[in-house]
Design a protein around this motif. Structure first.
Motif, PDB file in Angstrom:
ATOM      1  N   UNK A 217      -8.844 -20.140  83.010  1.00 37.19           N
ATOM      2  CA  UNK A 217      -9.725 -20.312  81.856  1.00 37.19           C
ATOM      3  C   UNK A 217     -10.108 -21.779  81.644  1.00 37.19           C
ATOM      4  N   UNK A 218     -11.286 -21.971  81.110  1.00 35.43           N
ATOM      5  CA  UNK A 218     -11.712 -23.280  80.618  1.00 35.43           C
ATOM      6  C   UNK A 218     -11.714 -23.184  79.102  1.00 35.43           C
ATOM      7  N   UNK A 260      -3.016 -24.341  90.803  1.00 38.41           N
ATOM      8  CA  UNK A 260      -2.871 -25.703  90.284  1.00 38.41           C
ATOM      9  C   UNK A 260      -4.145 -26.535  90.422  1.00 38.41           C
ATOM     10  N   UNK A 261      -4.855 -26.379  91.544  1.00 36.80           N
ATOM     11  CA  UNK A 261      -6.101 -27.115  91.738  1.00 36.80           C
ATOM     12  C   UNK A 261      -7.129 -26.726  90.676  1.00 36.80           C
ATOM     13  N   UNK A 262      -7.256 -25.426  90.439  1.00 40.75           N
ATOM     14  CA  UNK A 262      -8.231 -24.959  89.451  1.00 40.75           C
ATOM     15  C   UNK A 262      -7.831 -25.366  88.032  1.00 40.75           C
ATOM     16  N   UNK A 263      -6.546 -25.324  87.733  1.00 36.08           N
ATOM     17  CA  UNK A 263      -6.093 -25.735  86.407  1.00 36.08           C
ATOM     18  C   UNK A 263      -6.404 -27.200  86.143  1.00 36.08           C
ATOM     19  N   UNK A 267      -8.966 -28.563  83.240  1.00 41.60           N
ATOM     20  CA  UNK A 267      -8.611 -29.580  82.238  1.00 41.60           C
ATOM     21  C   UNK A 267      -9.652 -30.700  82.225  1.00 41.60           C
ATOM     22  N   UNK A 268     -10.144 -31.073  83.388  1.00 40.68           N
ATOM     23  CA  UNK A 268     -11.180 -32.099  83.459  1.00 40.68           C
ATOM     24  C   UNK A 268     -12.458 -31.643  82.770  1.00 40.68           C
ATOM     25  N   UNK A 273     -16.202 -31.691  78.072  1.00 40.22           N
ATOM     26  CA  UNK A 273     -16.840 -30.962  76.978  1.00 40.22           C
ATOM     27  C   UNK A 273     -16.464 -31.552  75.627  1.00 40.22           C
ATOM     28  N   UNK A 274     -15.183 -31.894  75.465  1.00 43.71           N
ATOM     29  CA  UNK A 274     -14.720 -32.467  74.195  1.00 43.71           C
ATOM     30  C   UNK A 274     -15.386 -33.825  73.948  1.00 43.71           C
ATOM     31  N   UNK A 275     -15.479 -34.643  74.990  1.00 44.09           N
ATOM     32  CA  UNK A 275     -16.125 -35.944  74.843  1.00 44.09           C
ATOM     33  C   UNK A 275     -17.599 -35.788  74.495  1.00 44.09           C
ATOM     34  N   UNK A 276     -18.251 -34.825  75.116  1.00 46.84           N
ATOM     35  CA  UNK A 276     -19.653 -34.587  74.820  1.00 46.84           C
ATOM     36  C   UNK A 276     -19.850 -34.122  73.391  1.00 46.84           C
TER      37      UNK A 276
END
Length: 280
Positions: A217-218, A260-263, A267-268, A273-276
């Motif tokens: 999930x994102x 782990x790669x997708x997680x 997170x990135x 999104x939060x910064x935007x």
């Protein structure tokens, strides 16, 4: 009393007649799909072709026009999500050289926003702006598992008739799995509980044989007021806004590192999104 068939109703049915399986239609086929008399369909095609919303092809069929794509791309509510996610999709794809995908939850299934692929990649049913089944794909299970409880329950209720039933007619071509059946409701609930426990979904060869799909999930934080104003602080919650997934060969040597790669990528995307959001 039957509601009147408005001009807007007809326009919506015409545009919805085109999908991933039928990107081009004859006017007669369009009339049938849009439930319109043939003369009416011809008049609509002339009007929409003139405005650029439909395009005539050399073989006499019609399909969505560039003007329609332009308007949709300009106003799409998912454009900021896609923009935030693309650098991370590129990074994952550069490592795997298979299919890397971004999707959101839709009333009718999983709506694919982006897909990056490479020549020689395994079979994959996903197409951009196309839909995937909810219950037999890693992205569908992820989006349901991490959506708000009432959303998942509504989807289960709405699609109750599909549970335990075939997903599609047996095809058996291009690597497509034959006789795919949706889980029963009890099986689905057990799958969703396992996805919540692990933090990701893995599906082996459900739609395409010899493939494995993994999705995470994102999420995006939000604040919800708790109690009377000024009495308790805001509570920080999280909403799942999309799923990030990959489709790779079954038994890939990279399988242990996929989640782990997708997680990390998710997170990135969340940070971007939060910064935007903060900048606005």
């Amino acid at each position: 009393m039957t509601a009147p068939d408005t001009t807007l109703d007809r326009l919506i049915r015409i545009l919805e007649a085109f999908d991933a399986t039928a990107p081009q239609l004859t006017v007669a086929e369009l009339a049938v799909r849009a439930d319109l008399p043939l003369p009416t369909a011809y008049r609509w095609v002339e009007r929409l072709h003139g405005s650029g919303l439909l395009r005539r092809h050399r073989d006499g069929t019609v399909g969505p026009g560039l003007r329609l794509w332009e308007l949709a791309a300009r106003s799409s509510p998912t454009s900021s999500l896609r923009a935030a996610a693309m650098p991370y999709l590129d990074d994952v794809h550069a490592v795997l050289r298979q299919h890397t995908q971004l999707a959101v939850l839709d009333d009718d299934g999983v709506l694919v926003l982006e897909r990056l692929s490479a020549r020689g990649a395994v079979a994959n049913q996903a197409t951009v702006a196309g839909r995937l089944p909810l219950f037999t794909t890693s992205m569908g299970l992820t989006l349901m598992a991490f959506s708000r409880p009432h959303i998942a329950e509504t989807l289960i209720e709405r699609h109750q008739h599909r549970l335990g039933m075939p997903v599609r007619r047996p095809a058996g071509e291009h690597g497509t799995a034959v006789g795919v059946v949706n889980p029963t409701e009890s099986e689905l609930r057990a799958l969703l509980a396992e996805v919540r426990r692990t933090g990701y979904a893995t599906v082996h060869g459900r739609l395409d044989v010899d493939t494995t799909g993994v999705a995470v999930p994102i999420e995006l934080s939000h604040r919800t007021a708790v109690g009377a104003a000024g009495v308790l602080p805001d509570a920080v919650g999280r909403d799942t806004v999309a799923a990030l997934g990959v489709v790779v060969p079954a038994h890939s040597e990279l399988a242990p590192g996929l989640a782990p790669m997708l997680m990390a990528a998710a997170r990135g995307i969340t940070r971007t999104l939060a910064q935007n959001n903060d900048s606005h």
